[in-house]
Write a protein that holds these residues in place. Structure first.
Motif: not given
Length: 149
Positions: A84-85, A93-95, A100-101, A130-132
């Motif tokens: 993931v990068y 910016m929600g990338v 993930y979605k 972030t993952y949480k």
């Protein structure tokens, strides 16, 4: 944002992002020749894994890859998120959230997929947060490996 499956035309961007990822998270410099072969192999053989990229205005600004783990306990497949990068200029910016979605939607719409897993460096507190925040939870497992170098 446009999220799509990676193509061979994305090879250079994905290699560069993977190189940056290893350097930024583990202070590790990857061999770009080997890395290029590895990324090419995944793009050309979906049995090894699948890359998706996020484009903004036609530029690849982020990536996510997953591989497969069969679970006999659940009679299903886990998707293991890796590589993931997000380009530094596009962070916050929600990338990643969009990438993930996209993968979560794949999992939620396929009864053969029983979940999503990933691993994170122990000291990477930003990634853990972030993952949480996206609804993932820490597991009870440690990861061990034999690295044949």
């Amino acid at each position: 944002m446009n999220i799509r499956r990676a193509k061979l035309e994305d090879l250079d961007a994905i290699v560069e992002y993977n190189y940056n990822l290893a350097y930024e998270t583990e202070d590790k410099e990857l061999d770009k020749v080997i890395l290029t072969k590895g990324v090419r192999n995944i793009i050309q053989d979906e049995n090894k894994g699948i890359y998706h990229v996020c484009e903004i205005n036609g530029e690849v600004v982020g990536q996510i890859m997953y591989t497969f783990e069969w679970s006999d306990w659940r009679n299903g497949t886990f998707l293991w998120i890796q590589s993931v990068y997000v380009n530094k200029e596009f962070r916050g910016m929600g990338v990643f959230k969009a990438l993930y979605k996209f993968i979560r939607d794949i999992a939620d719409n396929d009864n053969n997929i029983c979940g999503i897993r990933l691993y994170v460096e122990k000291e990477n507190t930003i990634a853990k947060k972030t993952y949480k925040n996206i609804g993932m939870k820490e597991c009870n497992y440690y990861i061990y490996e034999y690295d044949k170098e």
